[in-house]
Design a protein around this motif. Structure first.
Motif, mmCIF file in Angstrom:
data_model
loop_
_atom_site.group_PDB
_atom_site.id
_atom_site.type_symbol
_atom_site.label_atom_id
_atom_site.label_comp_id
_atom_site.label_asym_id
_atom_site.label_seq_id
_atom_site.Cartn_x
_atom_site.Cartn_y
_atom_site.Cartn_z
ATOM 1 N N GLY A 191 0.791 -1.229 0.000
ATOM 2 C CA GLY A 191 0.000 0.000 0.000
ATOM 3 C C GLY A 191 0.819 1.274 0.000
ATOM 4 N N TRP A 211 1.108 2.923 -5.606
ATOM 5 C CA TRP A 211 -0.023 2.368 -6.360
ATOM 6 C C TRP A 211 0.163 2.579 -7.853
ATOM 7 C CZ3 TRP A 211 -3.776 -0.301 -3.797
ATOM 8 C CH2 TRP A 211 -3.816 -0.154 -2.399
ATOM 9 N N VAL A 246 -1.943 -5.385 -2.635
ATOM 10 C CA VAL A 246 -3.228 -4.807 -2.212
ATOM 11 C C VAL A 246 -3.928 -4.270 -3.461
ATOM 12 C CG1 VAL A 246 -4.353 -3.289 -0.530
ATOM 13 C CG2 VAL A 246 -1.991 -3.981 -0.155
ATOM 14 N N ARG A 300 -7.396 -1.997 -4.908
ATOM 15 C CA ARG A 300 -8.512 -1.115 -4.522
ATOM 16 C C ARG A 300 -9.146 -0.527 -5.778
ATOM 17 N NH1 ARG A 300 -4.949 3.953 -2.016
ATOM 18 N NH2 ARG A 300 -4.478 4.908 -4.028
ATOM 19 N N GLN A 320 -12.821 2.974 -2.898
ATOM 20 C CA GLN A 320 -13.322 1.871 -2.057
ATOM 21 C C GLN A 320 -12.911 2.082 -0.601
ATOM 22 O OE1 GLN A 320 -11.880 -1.793 -3.696
ATOM 23 N NE2 GLN A 320 -12.326 -2.974 -1.848
ATOM 24 N N GLU A 336 -11.386 1.677 2.899
ATOM 25 C CA GLU A 336 -10.160 0.953 3.264
ATOM 26 C C GLU A 336 -10.367 0.071 4.495
ATOM 27 O OE1 GLU A 336 -6.758 3.420 4.051
ATOM 28 O OE2 GLU A 336 -5.486 1.688 4.477
ATOM 29 N N GLU A 381 -11.407 -2.500 7.097
ATOM 30 C CA GLU A 381 -12.008 -3.807 6.907
ATOM 31 C C GLU A 381 -13.141 -4.048 7.899
ATOM 32 O OE1 GLU A 381 -8.937 -6.581 5.849
ATOM 33 O OE2 GLU A 381 -10.335 -8.250 6.235
ATOM 34 N N TRP A 397 -9.914 -3.342 1.645
ATOM 35 C CA TRP A 397 -9.138 -3.627 0.434
ATOM 36 C C TRP A 397 -8.605 -5.050 0.524
ATOM 37 C CZ3 TRP A 397 -5.672 1.406 0.787
ATOM 38 C CH2 TRP A 397 -6.498 2.523 0.538
ATOM 39 N N GLU A 404 -6.141 -7.926 0.289
ATOM 40 C CA GLU A 404 -4.688 -7.942 0.452
ATOM 41 C C GLU A 404 -4.227 -9.390 0.397
ATOM 42 O OE1 GLU A 404 -3.711 -5.450 3.715
ATOM 43 O OE2 GLU A 404 -1.550 -5.790 3.556
#
Ligand SMILES: Nc1nc2c(c(=O)[nH]1)N[C@H]1C(S)=C(S)[C@@H](COP(=O)(O)O)O[C@H]1N2
Ligand SMILES: [Mo]
Length: 489
Positions: free
Chosen positions: A423, A426, A457, A459, A468, A470, A472, A483, A485
């Motif tokens: 992360g 990106w 990861v 997204r 989206q 993040e 969880e 996301w 992972e």
């Protein structure tokens, strides 16, 4: 006082019960007419919401088999008691033929359960025969069988019926399907989806359209309703200006559309597989709704399925609905709601009622099946990007290809990003060409040179530009967020 049953009586009663259940199964197959079906339905309806939710999250599909086992056990136990009573009656009257009364009682029970006098005979006759024959043997004072032998026979008999039942359930799901009426346009849509796919050189990643047999399945009951097109109708009830009933012939005569629509279950895990897409043949619901003239104060409606399922949401959402009778060009399979289901664009799977028979316009909001059990799945889907096992491939040149699907309901997907360093950084993934449909997933693909093990990861960003979520969270109550992972390489 009734003295305790002897081993032989127990064995005869159990075998009679198993024979009655097996007889019913042979006559009806895995259908709602099987004597176990209504008991199963009752158990499903009585199971407390917390347990249903726990089963979905921890046991998954296997939860069905727990219900089936409970229903089978209940029916065998009750039938066994009936047989035992028949044996004792025979002994008291000194006439084992009196045990045939057990058959009569089972017939009454079966008629009460499934309402079919003829198919109920298939349970009643074996019950009468086994009880009477067993009665003569017990009467003759034959030596009691050993404990092991009794248990062994019982286990084999129960195992046999259980096995047949599970086989029935599995077999039931795959039958040849007829083409859906007026679904000629579906083929073109299937081809178009094929053409818009990312051509993935080497992965087994599912395409943009899921095969019917692969399409996920979530049912509250083990026995899917069997509704023929002739029997089917949809009635608008409750607070309506005009209570109307729509038949199948009227429905398929409406202007036809073939839409790609993705469904996702609110109960699935973040990286779960209860996400699929089909080409659905159907017609918009709005004209029927307008004609029914909704008048309730909450502007909300309860939808009902033939299996006792229900879900409630706003009328303006319902108005965007689509009544579907075809799936990838075929008639809807039983498990997906034959002959007609509704599809509600952009909303969680549970709003897409199968075997849809009634739309009830309400005055005040009420909870549907899942909401009574603590779920909040009547709203719009959350955005998700998946990375399933079959989307991770090591290419011949040593690079790794990552691929998956991303879905955000009617908001659409505008971007998928991948990080290979947990992360920190990106990069944009490639996306499949957008399809013209309003509620469909996209494929994404990303290839990179691995350097040891990577914390990957993924997204997505939806069509409104919103990233989206993040953080969880569990699927319960309103859908999994976070996301995806994975460790790769
Ligand atoms: N009548 C009825 N409709 C239903 C259900 C059900 O159990 N009964 N399950 C719902 C749920 S929770 C989901 S996710 C979707 C699944 O549809 P599918 O089995 O065709 O994938 O159907 C919905 N419609
Ligand atoms: Mo669902």
């Amino acid at each position: 006082m009734i003295d305790a049953p002897s081993k032989r009586e127990t064995l005869v009663a159990a075998l009679s019960a198993v024979a009655a259940v097996a007889g019913s199964y042979v006559a009806t197959g895995w259908s709602p007419s099987f004597v176990v079906a209504p008991v199963d339905q009752t158990i499903v309806n009585l199971t407390p919401g917390a347990i249903v939710t726990f089963m979905i999250e921890n046991v998954g599909e296997a939860g069905h088999y727990v219900h089936i086992a409970m229903a089978l056990g209940t029916v065998v136990a009750v039938f066994g008691l009936v047989s035992f009573a028949g044996l004792r009656l025979g002994r008291r009257l000194d006439q084992p033929l009196a045990g045939a009364v057990s058959g009569g009682v089972v017939w009454l029970l079966a008629v009460g359960l499934v309402g079919q006098p003829v198919s109920a005979l298939a349970a009643a006759v074996p019950m009468a025969v086994f009880t009477v024959v067993g009665g003569f043997q017990t009467d003759a004072g034959t030596v009691d069988p050993g404990r092991r032998q009794t248990l062994g026979t019982l286990a084999a008999a129960v195992g046999f019926v259980g096995g047949a039942a599970i086989a029935g359930r599995l077999l039931h799901r795959t039958g040849p399907l007829d083409s859906a009426p007026n679904a000629e346009g579906a083929a073109a849509r299937l081809n178009e989806a094929d053409a818009n796919e990312l051509q993935l050189a080497s992965t087994a990643l599912p395409g943009l359209v899921s095969e019917i047999g692969e399409f996920y399945n979530v049912d509250i009951a083990e026995f899917d309703p069997e509704v023929t097109a002739d029997e089917w109708s949809l009635t608008f009830t409750g607070n309506v200006g005009d209570e109307r009933t729509l038949t199948y012939d009227e429905l398929v005569d409406q202007p036809v559309e073939n839409r790609l629509v993705t469904l996702r279950c609110v109960g699935e895990d973040l990286n779960g597989k209860k996400l699929d897409t089909a080409v659905w043949t159907g017609t918009p619901l709005r004209p029927f709704l307008d004609a029914a003239d909704p008048q309730g104060e909450c502007d909300c409606a309860m939808l009902h399925g033939e299996d006792g399922y229900s879900v409630q949401f706003p009328v303006d959402v319902l108005a965007s609905g689509f009544l579907a009778w075809g799936m990838n060009g075929k008639e809807l399979p039983t498990g997906h709601g034959h002959p007609v289901r509704v599809l509600i664009p952009g909303h969680w799977g549970e709003t897409n009622v199968k075997w849809l028979t009634e739309i009830e316009l309400l005055n005040t909001e009420e909870d549907g099946y899942w909401e009574q059990r603590g779920w909040e799945g009547t709203g719009e889907v959350k955005t998700v990007a998946k990375l399933w096992d079959d989307g991770i491939t090591e290419l011949d040149d040593g690079r790794i290809e990552l691929a998956g699907h991303a879905y955000a309901g009617t908001r659409g997907i505008s971007r998928v990003e991948v990080s290979t360093d947990g992360g920190s950084s990106w990069t944009d993934a490639d996306l499949s060409k957008p399809l013209p449909d309003e509620d469909v997933w996209r494929q994404w693909r990303y290839t990179f040179d691995p350097d040891g093990s990577h914390d990957v990861v993924v997204r997505a960003t939806d069509g409104d530009g919103t990233l989206q979520i993040e953080e969880e969270t569990d699927s319960n109550p309103d859908g999994a967020a976070g996301w995806v992972e994975r460790t790769v390489g």
